[in-house]
Design a protein around this motif. Structure first.
Motif, PDB file in Angstrom:
ATOM      1  N   MET A 123     -37.912 -11.012  18.153  1.00  0.00           N
ATOM      2  CA  MET A 123     -37.985 -10.969  16.661  1.00  0.00           C
ATOM      3  C   MET A 123     -39.078 -11.537  16.160  1.00  0.00           C
ATOM      4  N   SER A 124     -39.633 -11.560  15.582  1.00  0.00           N
ATOM      5  CA  SER A 124     -40.710 -12.465  14.396  1.00  0.00           C
ATOM      6  C   SER A 124     -40.474 -12.191  13.445  1.00  0.00           C
ATOM      7  N   ILE A 125     -41.237 -13.656  12.337  1.00  0.00           N
ATOM      8  CA  ILE A 125     -40.938 -13.765  11.034  1.00  0.00           C
ATOM      9  C   ILE A 125     -42.682 -12.672  10.463  1.00  0.00           C
ATOM     10  N   ARG A 126     -43.084 -12.225   9.655  1.00  0.00           N
ATOM     11  CA  ARG A 126     -44.041 -11.954   9.377  1.00  0.00           C
ATOM     12  C   ARG A 126     -44.824 -11.927   8.103  1.00  0.00           C
ATOM     13  N   PRO A 127     -46.178 -12.395   8.044  1.00  0.00           N
ATOM     14  CA  PRO A 127     -46.865 -12.531   6.402  1.00  0.00           C
ATOM     15  C   PRO A 127     -45.949 -11.866   5.638  1.00  0.00           C
ATOM     16  N   LEU A 128     -46.021 -11.995   4.236  1.00  0.00           N
ATOM     17  CA  LEU A 128     -45.960 -11.311   3.658  1.00  0.00           C
ATOM     18  C   LEU A 128     -46.640 -10.493   2.525  1.00  0.00           C
ATOM     19  N   VAL A 129     -46.857  -9.526   2.295  1.00  0.00           N
ATOM     20  CA  VAL A 129     -47.822  -9.227   1.405  1.00  0.00           C
ATOM     21  C   VAL A 129     -47.708  -9.603  -0.197  1.00  0.00           C
ATOM     22  N   ILE A 130     -48.989 -10.155  -0.913  1.00  0.00           N
ATOM     23  CA  ILE A 130     -48.300 -11.073  -2.787  1.00  0.00           C
ATOM     24  C   ILE A 130     -49.309 -10.493  -2.708  1.00  0.00           C
ATOM     25  N   LEU A 131     -48.605 -10.532  -4.393  1.00  0.00           N
ATOM     26  CA  LEU A 131     -49.224  -9.440  -5.731  1.00  0.00           C
ATOM     27  C   LEU A 131     -50.878 -10.407  -5.704  1.00  0.00           C
ATOM     28  N   PRO A 132     -51.803  -9.738  -6.057  1.00  0.00           N
ATOM     29  CA  PRO A 132     -52.248  -8.730  -6.434  1.00  0.00           C
ATOM     30  C   PRO A 132     -52.878  -7.857  -5.319  1.00  0.00           C
ATOM     31  N   ASP A 133     -52.078  -7.760  -3.985  1.00  0.00           N
ATOM     32  CA  ASP A 133     -53.195  -7.719  -2.649  1.00  0.00           C
ATOM     33  C   ASP A 133     -52.933  -6.100  -3.365  1.00  0.00           C
ATOM     34  N   SER A 134     -53.516  -5.230  -3.527  1.00  0.00           N
ATOM     35  CA  SER A 134     -52.936  -4.044  -3.128  1.00  0.00           C
ATOM     36  C   SER A 134     -52.138  -2.911  -2.294  1.00  0.00           C
ATOM     37  N   LYS A 135     -52.211  -3.197  -1.603  1.00  0.00           N
ATOM     38  CA  LYS A 135     -50.921  -2.634  -0.403  1.00  0.00           C
ATOM     39  C   LYS A 135     -50.290  -2.098  -1.371  1.00  0.00           C
ATOM     40  N   LEU A 136     -49.645  -3.293  -2.103  1.00  0.00           N
ATOM     41  CA  LEU A 136     -48.532  -3.397  -3.020  1.00  0.00           C
ATOM     42  C   LEU A 136     -48.376  -2.084  -3.483  1.00  0.00           C
ATOM     43  N   ARG A 137     -49.504  -1.160  -4.194  1.00  0.00           N
ATOM     44  CA  ARG A 137     -49.473   0.132  -4.576  1.00  0.00           C
ATOM     45  C   ARG A 137     -49.882   1.196  -3.829  1.00  0.00           C
ATOM     46  N   LEU A 138     -49.269   1.109  -3.054  1.00  0.00           N
ATOM     47  CA  LEU A 138     -49.560   2.205  -2.290  1.00  0.00           C
ATOM     48  C   LEU A 138     -47.662   3.282  -2.177  1.00  0.00           C
ATOM     49  N   VAL A 139     -47.928   4.083  -1.591  1.00  0.00           N
ATOM     50  CA  VAL A 139     -46.962   4.946  -1.182  1.00  0.00           C
ATOM     51  C   VAL A 139     -46.847   5.493   0.392  1.00  0.00           C
ATOM     52  N   SER A 140     -45.765   4.907   0.526  1.00  0.00           N
ATOM     53  CA  SER A 140     -44.634   5.076   2.000  1.00  0.00           C
ATOM     54  C   SER A 140     -44.931   5.888   2.195  1.00  0.00           C
ATOM     55  N   LYS A 141     -45.230   6.464   3.794  1.00  0.00           N
ATOM     56  CA  LYS A 141     -45.273   7.489   4.179  1.00  0.00           C
ATOM     57  C   LYS A 141     -43.171   7.763   5.050  1.00  0.00           C
ATOM     58  N   PRO A 142     -43.169   8.792   5.148  1.00  0.00           N
ATOM     59  CA  PRO A 142     -41.956   8.812   5.521  1.00  0.00           C
ATOM     60  C   PRO A 142     -41.591   9.132   6.603  1.00  0.00           C
ATOM     61  N   ILE A 143     -40.785   7.949   7.941  1.00  0.00           N
ATOM     62  CA  ILE A 143     -40.717   8.021   9.300  1.00  0.00           C
ATOM     63  C   ILE A 143     -40.269   9.840   9.610  1.00  0.00           C
ATOM     64  N   LYS A 144     -40.397   9.793  10.599  1.00  0.00           N
ATOM     65  CA  LYS A 144     -40.263  11.366  11.545  1.00  0.00           C
ATOM     66  C   LYS A 144     -39.400  10.796  12.649  1.00  0.00           C
ATOM     67  N   GLU A 145     -39.714   9.316  13.173  1.00  0.00           N
ATOM     68  CA  GLU A 145     -39.338   9.792  14.514  1.00  0.00           C
ATOM     69  C   GLU A 145     -38.384   8.343  14.961  1.00  0.00           C
ATOM     70  N   ILE A 146     -37.559   7.853  15.159  1.00  0.00           N
ATOM     71  CA  ILE A 146     -37.349   6.530  15.133  1.00  0.00           C
ATOM     72  C   ILE A 146     -36.704   6.012  16.818  1.00  0.00           C
ATOM     73  N   THR A 147     -38.357   5.168  16.477  1.00  0.00           N
ATOM     74  CA  THR A 147     -39.150   5.004  18.174  1.00  0.00           C
ATOM     75  C   THR A 147     -39.251   3.429  17.901  1.00  0.00           C
ATOM     76  N   SER A 148     -39.519   2.932  19.291  1.00  0.00           N
ATOM     77  CA  SER A 148     -38.998   1.476  19.504  1.00  0.00           C
ATOM     78  C   SER A 148     -39.716   0.455  17.869  1.00  0.00           C
ATOM     79  N   GLU A 149     -40.682   0.929  17.507  1.00  0.00           N
ATOM     80  CA  GLU A 149     -41.829   0.251  17.354  1.00  0.00           C
ATOM     81  C   GLU A 149     -41.014   0.224  15.919  1.00  0.00           C
ATOM     82  N   ILE A 150     -40.513   1.633  15.509  1.00  0.00           N
ATOM     83  CA  ILE A 150     -39.072   1.395  13.891  1.00  0.00           C
ATOM     84  C   ILE A 150     -38.197   0.012  14.970  1.00  0.00           C
ATOM     85  N   ARG A 151     -37.683  -0.147  15.504  1.00  0.00           N
ATOM     86  CA  ARG A 151     -36.891  -0.240  15.627  1.00  0.00           C
ATOM     87  C   ARG A 151     -36.945  -2.493  15.841  1.00  0.00           C
TER      88      ARG A 151
END
Ligand code: ZN
Length: 172
Positions: free
Chosen positions: A1-29
């Motif tokens: 496990m690791s702590i990841r850096p947070l995306v902070i306002l006004p970063d435009s990534k916060l306005r993205l529409v996220s994609k559905p997860i199709k499969e629960i892979t090891s990356e998703i876990r």
């Protein structure tokens, strides 16, 4: 496990529409583990994957408010099925908008559906903090922030503040 850096306002990534997860892979876990660790470290009661820069529909939450009895939740592809007419006002904050809190009005109770890490579909009713939190986090998956519910004046003020802070950080 690791702590990841947070995306902070006004970063435009916060306005993205996220994609559905199709499969629960090891990356998703792995992503779920990292999100939980990042959320507990912050500390916060909820985190959406996009807040660590990954545009997939996954949310972690823990509204137990106790370090001794953690109740981590991992929600994959969560959606609101029903929301009450009655509203509730709660002072919200966001790990992507640090140290800013404002009252937001949302439906008091909701029913939501999600898939857990075991691939089971779960339907759950929520009120109180859990209802507020799940609505706030699902909003993130659609590129919506709690400041979007404030008056234009308040929103402009907070945007200006964070834009200035970002410029200072970048040294320009
Ligand atoms: Zn948030």
């Amino acid at each position: 496990m690791s702590i990841r850096p947070l995306v902070i306002l006004p970063d435009s990534k916060l306005r993205l529409v996220s994609k559905p997860i199709k499969e629960i892979t090891s990356e998703i876990r792995q992503l779920a583990d990292d999100m939980l660790e990042t959320m507990y470290d912050a500390p916060g009661v909820g985190l959406a994957a996009i807040q660590i820069g990954v545009p997939v529909r996954m949310v972690t939450m823990d509204v137990s408010k106790s370090e001794d009895e953690r109740q981590p939740m991992v929600l994959i592809n969560p959606e609101i099925l029903w929301a009450s007419e009655e509203k509730r006002v709660y002072e919200e904050g966001c790990l992507s908008i640090p140290e800013y809190y404002e009252e937001v009005e949302r439906p008091d109770r909701v029913r939501f559906r999600y898939m857990n890490l075991q691939g089971e579909t779960i339907e759950q009713d929520a009120d109180g903090l859990l209802a507020t939190c799940v609505q706030h986090e699902i909003d993130h998956l659609n590129g919506v922030l709690f400041i979007d519910y404030l008056s234009k004046l308040k929103r402009d003020r907070v945007m200006t503040k964070f834009k200035k802070a970002a410029r200072r950080e970048a040294g320009v």
